[in-house]
Design a protein around this motif. Structure first.
Motif, PDB file in Angstrom:
ATOM      1  N   ARG A   1       0.836  -1.206   0.000  1.00  0.00           N
ATOM      2  CA  ARG A   1       0.000   0.000   0.000  1.00  0.00           C
ATOM      3  C   ARG A   1       0.869   1.254   0.000  1.00  0.00           C
ATOM      4  O   ARG A   1       0.610   2.195  -0.751  1.00  0.00           O
ATOM      5  CB  ARG A   1      -0.915   0.004   1.223  1.00  0.00           C
TER       6      ARG A   1
ATOM      7  N   ILE B   1      -8.340  -2.570  -9.849  1.00  0.00           N
ATOM      8  CA  ILE B   1      -8.037  -3.414  -8.705  1.00  0.00           C
ATOM      9  C   ILE B   1      -8.279  -4.891  -9.015  1.00  0.00           C
ATOM     10  O   ILE B   1      -7.576  -5.761  -8.510  1.00  0.00           O
ATOM     11  CB  ILE B   1      -8.857  -2.968  -7.469  1.00  0.00           C
TER      12      ILE B   1
ATOM     13  N   GLN C   1     -17.336  -6.725  -1.231  1.00  0.00           N
ATOM     14  CA  GLN C   1     -16.850  -5.468  -0.662  1.00  0.00           C
ATOM     15  C   GLN C   1     -17.616  -4.257  -1.181  1.00  0.00           C
ATOM     16  O   GLN C   1     -17.430  -3.145  -0.689  1.00  0.00           O
ATOM     17  CB  GLN C   1     -15.364  -5.295  -0.972  1.00  0.00           C
TER      18      GLN C   1
ATOM     19  N   LEU D   1     -17.270  -2.973  -4.164  1.00  0.00           N
ATOM     20  CA  LEU D   1     -16.328  -2.174  -4.953  1.00  0.00           C
ATOM     21  C   LEU D   1     -16.506  -2.440  -6.441  1.00  0.00           C
ATOM     22  O   LEU D   1     -16.696  -3.582  -6.860  1.00  0.00           O
ATOM     23  CB  LEU D   1     -14.886  -2.495  -4.549  1.00  0.00           C
TER      24      LEU D   1
ATOM     25  N   HIS E   1     -12.121  -0.107 -10.252  1.00  0.00           N
ATOM     26  CA  HIS E   1     -11.664   0.958  -9.353  1.00  0.00           C
ATOM     27  C   HIS E   1     -10.144   1.065  -9.400  1.00  0.00           C
ATOM     28  O   HIS E   1      -9.446   0.070  -9.176  1.00  0.00           O
ATOM     29  CB  HIS E   1     -12.113   0.639  -7.931  1.00  0.00           C
TER      30      HIS E   1
ATOM     31  N   THR F   1      -6.460   1.238  -8.348  1.00  0.00           N
ATOM     32  CA  THR F   1      -5.853   0.723  -7.131  1.00  0.00           C
ATOM     33  C   THR F   1      -5.387   1.834  -6.204  1.00  0.00           C
ATOM     34  O   THR F   1      -5.542   1.760  -4.981  1.00  0.00           O
ATOM     35  CB  THR F   1      -4.681  -0.206  -7.491  1.00  0.00           C
TER      36      THR F   1
ATOM     37  N   ILE G   1      -8.005   3.246  -3.820  1.00  0.00           N
ATOM     38  CA  ILE G   1      -8.312   2.375  -2.686  1.00  0.00           C
ATOM     39  C   ILE G   1      -7.250   2.530  -1.603  1.00  0.00           C
ATOM     40  O   ILE G   1      -7.551   2.591  -0.404  1.00  0.00           O
ATOM     41  CB  ILE G   1      -8.420   0.913  -3.147  1.00  0.00           C
ATOM     42  N   CYS G   2      -5.994   2.604  -2.016  1.00  0.00           N
ATOM     43  CA  CYS G   2      -4.895   2.732  -1.052  1.00  0.00           C
ATOM     44  C   CYS G   2      -4.891   4.093  -0.360  1.00  0.00           C
ATOM     45  O   CYS G   2      -4.469   4.208   0.802  1.00  0.00           O
ATOM     46  CB  CYS G   2      -3.558   2.488  -1.749  1.00  0.00           C
TER      47      CYS G   2
ATOM     48  N   ILE H   1     -11.816   3.005   2.937  1.00  0.00           N
ATOM     49  CA  ILE H   1     -11.962   1.962   1.917  1.00  0.00           C
ATOM     50  C   ILE H   1     -10.892   0.888   2.099  1.00  0.00           C
ATOM     51  O   ILE H   1     -11.173  -0.314   2.034  1.00  0.00           O
ATOM     52  CB  ILE H   1     -11.900   2.559   0.510  1.00  0.00           C
ATOM     53  N   PHE H   2      -9.654   1.322   2.345  1.00  0.00           N
ATOM     54  CA  PHE H   2      -8.568   0.338   2.470  1.00  0.00           C
ATOM     55  C   PHE H   2      -8.747  -0.522   3.704  1.00  0.00           C
ATOM     56  O   PHE H   2      -8.488  -1.740   3.663  1.00  0.00           O
ATOM     57  CB  PHE H   2      -7.208   1.041   2.522  1.00  0.00           C
TER      58      PHE H   2
ATOM     59  N   PHE I   1     -11.208  -3.080   2.916  1.00  0.00           N
ATOM     60  CA  PHE I   1     -10.590  -3.972   1.937  1.00  0.00           C
ATOM     61  C   PHE I   1      -9.655  -4.954   2.632  1.00  0.00           C
ATOM     62  O   PHE I   1      -9.706  -6.169   2.387  1.00  0.00           O
ATOM     63  CB  PHE I   1      -9.836  -3.120   0.917  1.00  0.00           C
TER      64      PHE I   1
END
Length: 506
Positions: free
Chosen positions: A249, A265, A291, A293, A297, A299, A302-303, A308-309, A312
């Protein structure tokens, strides 16, 4: 390629055989390895292919001397000359059977020899009685290659009529099995099969017998059991996998313009086995569905978003733990109650498709109220909404959609988006931002046609391997008319003449 779920089910079948033997004979299951190089792939003029490689780690030929009367199969001997596995073409000693599944790498061993397997597209470990294996091994035939010379090298084993279910698939030629190796015990055997011949086997031969502790995290051999491009196992090495995820991440956040950072993702889950060990297209799509998602999406987004992370990350652990759960193994890792190792397992297939396949290659899915209402609340089911933009109560009312009561499910259509050869499956109908991939303006949204259009096309699950699929009943072939034959009537005279117990007297 079989993913973590299928491999855990295959391991369970071996564990069941181990437990059954231990209960009956009060000792561990023991067996020996046997290779069948006559079935190994040869590659092509433009692409080489190596089915098997063998490594000696202290092993010496004197540990298992060749009997004076031993005569190897001529095809096996011819294919083994000057190959790394040539020293294994002889009777090998029995040893305790050990097995472990590291999401994408099954490992099994007995006596001095352990196998690390890459199952390719559709290879499998088939559990059967030893006498059934011996019957199948009794006759091999040239393979289906157009070149007669090459067909003589690429041999297959003939499947006799006893293993073919009546009114199942009709084939133009005799049915065959490609058996590459087998662990053969006194009463049971585990055969490595692959009709496509894409399986690869790496054998590690020790100076001592393999033990179950050798395939546990932290053992001396642990690092030797992994391929270079696979990271920690999410089931057996959860803490290390989590640490790798957090480091990954930070690398994405530090390099937001990198190719991985901007990739969808769903593709990162499939391709980055060093972080997401055990994921494939099925598990990646279903995990993202659970999830909430969008599979496309980016990546990096998300990170960068903590909420969200965190969801996840926690979802990864919970989702992957499913495949080692007792409920999953009881539902899909059973054995049909018939005397045919190639029988199609209808119960396993129905349970797997009903409980463990959500959106991937399915037409419709029944979504629990909690997930459906969350998607509805965030606008993910509104075709006029753009993912990431604010979504108000007024937008929800204008959509005409309504919440589902707790405890109920809502049936939703699965749609597929295409970009080049890659497809994504989802129930999300909101539009992605213009700079994301899989744009609905450029690519028409299509309703998914379902997992297959043919009953004999292999799809998903531990029962969906070619040899078992061929034994499904053919729906186009009518059975015999009328009811099943009734059981013979009871012999009433014999019942009357049975000696009666004396009545109880007060």
């Amino acid at each position: 390629m079989p993913e973590a779920d299928v491999l855990c089910a295959l391991k369970q079948l071996v564990v069941k055989a181990q437990n059954a033997h231990a209960r009956r004979y009060k000792e561990p299951l023991r067996g020996h390895l046997q290779l069948f190089p006559r079935t190994f792939a040869t590659g092509t003029a433009t692409k080489s292919w190596t089915t098997c490689t063998a490594h000696r780690r202290g092993y010496e030929d004197t540990l298992e001397p060749i009997p004076d009367t031993f005569q190897p199969n001529k095809f096996d001997a011819a294919r083994s000359k000057k190959q790394s596995w040539e020293y294994l073409i002889k009777p090998l000693c029995d040893g305790e059977v050990v097995v472990q599944i590291f999401t994408l790498i099954p490992v099994s061993g007995c006596s001095q020899h352990g196998m690390r397997l890459n199952l390719g597209l559709e290879a499998s470990l088939l559990t059967m009685k030893r006498q059934d294996l011996e019957e199948i091994l009794s006759q091999d035939v040239p393979g289906p290659n157009k070149s007669k010379a090459k067909a003589q090298k690429l041999r297959s084993f003939l499947v006799t009529n006893r293993f073919i279910v009546p009114r199942s698939q009709k084939t133009a030629k005799d049915r065959t099995l490609n058996i590459f190796a087998a662990v053969i015990c006194e009463h049971v055997a585990f055969a490595l099969i692959d009709f496509a011949r894409l399986v690869t086997v790496e054998i590690i031969s020790l100076s001592r017998h393999w033990e179950q502790s050798d395939v546990q995290p932290g053992s001396e051999l642990w690092s030797s059991l992994w391929s270079d491009n696979h990271g920690p196992d999410w089931i057996y090495e959860t803490e290390m996998a989590m640490q790798g995820l957090l480091q990954w991440r930070q690398q994405i956040i530090d390099n937001p313009n990198g190719s991985t950072a901007n990739a969808p993702i769903v593709k990162v889950l499939c391709d980055s086995q060093d972080i997401f060990n055990g994921f494939g297209r099925h598990t990646a799509h279903d995990f993202l569905h659970l999830q909430g998602l969008w599979p496309g999406h980016p990546t990096v987004l998300i990170c960068q978003a903590n909420d969200i992370f965190d969801r996840f990350r926690d979802g990864l652990v919970l989702y992957m733990s499913t495949w080692a759960s007792q409920k999953f193994l009881e539902r899909v890792a059973g054995v049909p109650n018939v005397d045919n190792p190639l029988q199609f397992n209808y119960k396993s297939d129905i349970n797997y498709m009903s409980h463990y396949v959500h959106v991937y290659r399915k037409s419709f899915v029944r979504v629990p109220a909690e997930l459906y209402n969350e998607l509805l609340r965030t606008g993910m089911l509104d075709r006029h909404h753009v993912i990431g933009e604010p979504y108000s109560e007024e937008h929800l009312q204008a959509s005409g959609l309504s919440f589902v009561p707790d405890g109920q499910r809502k049936e939703c259509m699965v749609v597929v988006y295409r970009q080049e050869k890659f497809k994504i499956y989802t129930i999300i109908r909101a539009m992605p931002p213009s700079d994301w991939r899989f744009q609905s303006e450029d690519l028409p949204v299509q309703a998914c046609r379902g997992r297959t259009d043919s009953v004999y096309a292999t799809t998903l699950g531990p029962g969906q391997f070619r040899q078992q699929v061929q034994n499904q009943l053919n729906p186009s072939l009518a059975g015999k008319p009328g009811r099943r034959k009734k059981l013979p009537p009871l012999d009433l005279a014999a019942q009357r003449n049975r000696k009666r117990l004396p009545k109880y007297e007060h």
